[in-house]
Scaffold this active site. Structure first.
Site, PDB file in Angstrom:
ATOM      1  N   ALA A 253       0.839  -1.209   0.000  1.00  0.00           N
ATOM      2  CA  ALA A 253       0.000   0.000   0.000  1.00  0.00           C
ATOM      3  C   ALA A 253       0.872   1.258   0.000  1.00  0.00           C
ATOM      4  O   ALA A 253       1.952   1.257   0.598  1.00  0.00           O
ATOM      5  CB  ALA A 253      -0.914  -0.009   1.222  1.00  0.00           C
ATOM      6  N   ASP A 300       0.740 -10.051   7.500  1.00  0.00           N
ATOM      7  CA  ASP A 300       1.998  -9.565   8.045  1.00  0.00           C
ATOM      8  C   ASP A 300       3.142 -10.238   7.300  1.00  0.00           C
ATOM      9  O   ASP A 300       3.244 -11.479   7.296  1.00  0.00           O
ATOM     10  CB  ASP A 300       2.057  -9.893   9.544  1.00  0.00           C
ATOM     11  N   CYS A 372      12.497   4.570   1.631  1.00  0.00           N
ATOM     12  CA  CYS A 372      12.577   6.003   1.349  1.00  0.00           C
ATOM     13  C   CYS A 372      13.267   6.695   2.521  1.00  0.00           C
ATOM     14  O   CYS A 372      12.867   7.768   2.956  1.00  0.00           O
ATOM     15  CB  CYS A 372      11.217   6.606   1.043  1.00  0.00           C
TER      16      CYS A 372
END
Length: 442
Positions: A253, A300, A372
């Site tokens: 996501a 998970d 990131c």
């Protein structure tokens, strides 16, 4: 409610409750008049971006700290200071509108304090500017712990990272080449007065000279484009996907990289995994708009036994949960929400996910580890530890014109080639050596 009061209420939730800007801003925008929404967004993003500096100024101006019950008033003072320091709104209008906003917040008894602090800021502007210049935390608008980590990890580059973090982000599109080629789409944008420059490093990226509502761009509804920074668009090509391969996008996501994988190789069998079932809906929405399909699973990544069907993958993308310190220019509230102690915990989570997913990869398969983040504890140090613990893992060096090579993997720093900060490392699973066989040629 006035736009400044709405901004103060949203910011109070970030500063006092630790909620994110992406969570609190959309409801605030819904409450604002359409003409005020641009200013509301500017105030919220701007205060988050410059809060360490604004707070240093406010500390000097207040005789005593405000009580914790006055979070919205505290946030409103930061809103007022941000306007005086960083926006081109006339000073008298800033003071008048900010004082009026405190009445909208139903705290009229605080109007005198707001008025006094802002007028005092104007009178003492030179003194306060000197204060900012003398204090690195205030001048850089970064918390001290983050400055120290940047200085440690990037001793030559940290000043440029700070500048890039405080800059406004680029607005970059990813062109869906299943629908339209980049040059044609660039020309279509030009016909409606939108100037876009193609990336020299990323074949699908177009950067506009101004931010726009993507829904108003040609072909958005039809799936011709997505909003995605050029650095994030580097992931899919690195995996070298081929038709009929079986792939896993872990921690998928909101689905930007998921959809790009399918745009690069529409005939793959792709599973998109995320722990948050609600966020998976955004993945589904993105895929539907782009006319793409994947298998979506809520689970998970650290517990494959709960969701894996036992069939190994040719390719795995692990876009690992991280500190997001490479995308502060897009999410300036990271400076307010992240703490020094978070980094070790995140690195532990990253190592756990990587170790859990590795058995799911076929021999000869590729796993791309991405974050990131610009902090080495989350990046090359994670990969170094993994390689040391897994003899069947071999790093595939990434030879590219972007970023810089580290001991393991490749790092893009914020602002380099106009991109966000990103880290990539590519791992290949070695075929098992048959029992009793020797690795020696003799």
């Amino acid at each position: 409610m006035s736009v400044r009061a709405l901004a103060a209420q949203a910011l109070a939730q970030i500063l006092g409750e630790g909620r994110s800007l992406t969570t609190v801003l959309p409801p605030a925008l819904e409450c604002a008049a359409p003409l005020d929404r641009g200013l509301l967004q500017e105030l919220c993003y701007g205060v988050c971006r410059w809060q360490p500096q604004l707070q240093a100024v406010l500390d000097r101006l207040l005789q005593r700290p405000l009580p914790s019950t006055e979070r919205s008033v505290h946030a409103l003072l930061l809103v007022g200071l941000y306007q005086l320091w960083h926006l081109r709104i006339p000073d008298h209008a800033v003071v008048a509108e900010t004082v009026a906003a405190v009445r909208t917040l139903r705290k009229p008894r605080m109007a005198g304090l707001i008025n006094a602090v802002l007028r005092n800021a104007l009178r003492r502007r030179a003194e306060l500017a000197a204060l900012i210049e003398a204090d690195l935390e205030a001048r850089s608008a970064h918390p001290r712990w983050l400055l120290e980590r940047l200085q440690q990890d990037w001793p030559e580059d940290w000043p440029a990272i700070v500048i890039a973090n405080n800059a406004r982000p680029s607005f970059t599109l990813r062109v869906n080449r299943l629908q339209v080629d980049r040059e044609s789409y660039q020309q279509q944008l030009a016909t409606i007065g939108k100037i876009a420059e193609p990336s020299l490093l990323v074949e699908t990226a177009l950067t506009l000279t101004e931010s726009v509502d993507p829904a108003g761009l040609p072909g958005f509804t039809e799936g011709w484009l997505s909003v995605q920074d050029a650095a994030a668009q580097l992931a899919a090509p690195l995996l070298d996907l081929q038709p009929e391969m079986r792939g896993l996008d872990a921690c998928a996501a909101p689905g930007g990289k998921t959809s790009h994988l399918l745009e690069c190789a529409p005939k793959i069998d792709l599973t998109a995994l995320d722990q948050d079932a609600e966020r998976l809906r955004r993945v589904r929405d993105n895929l539907n708009r782009l006319r793409l399909s994947a298998r979506l699973i809520a689970g998970d990544a650290r517990r494959p036994s709960d969701w894996w069907d036992g069939v190994a993958y040719d390719r795995i993308l692990l876009d690992a949960p991280c500190s997001a310190t490479g995308v502060i220019r897009r999410h300036p509230d990271i400076k307010l929400l992240r703490r020094a102690g978070d980094i070790a915990a995140l690195a532990g989570q990253q190592r756990a996910i990587l170790a859990s997913l590795w058995p799911l990869l076929k021999p000869g398969g590729r796993l791309l580890y991405a974050t990131c983040s610009v902090l080495r504890q989350e990046n090359d140090q994670v990969i170094a530890a993994f390689l040391a613990a897994h003899p069947d893992a071999k790093e595939q060096p990434i030879n590219a014109y972007w970023g810089r090579a580290l001991a393991h993997g490749r790092q893009i720093l914020p602002g380099e080639a106009g991109m966000d900060g990103f880290y990539y490392a590519l791992l290949i699973k070695q075929p098992a050596v048959p029992q009793g066989a020797s690795c020696s040629p003799h």
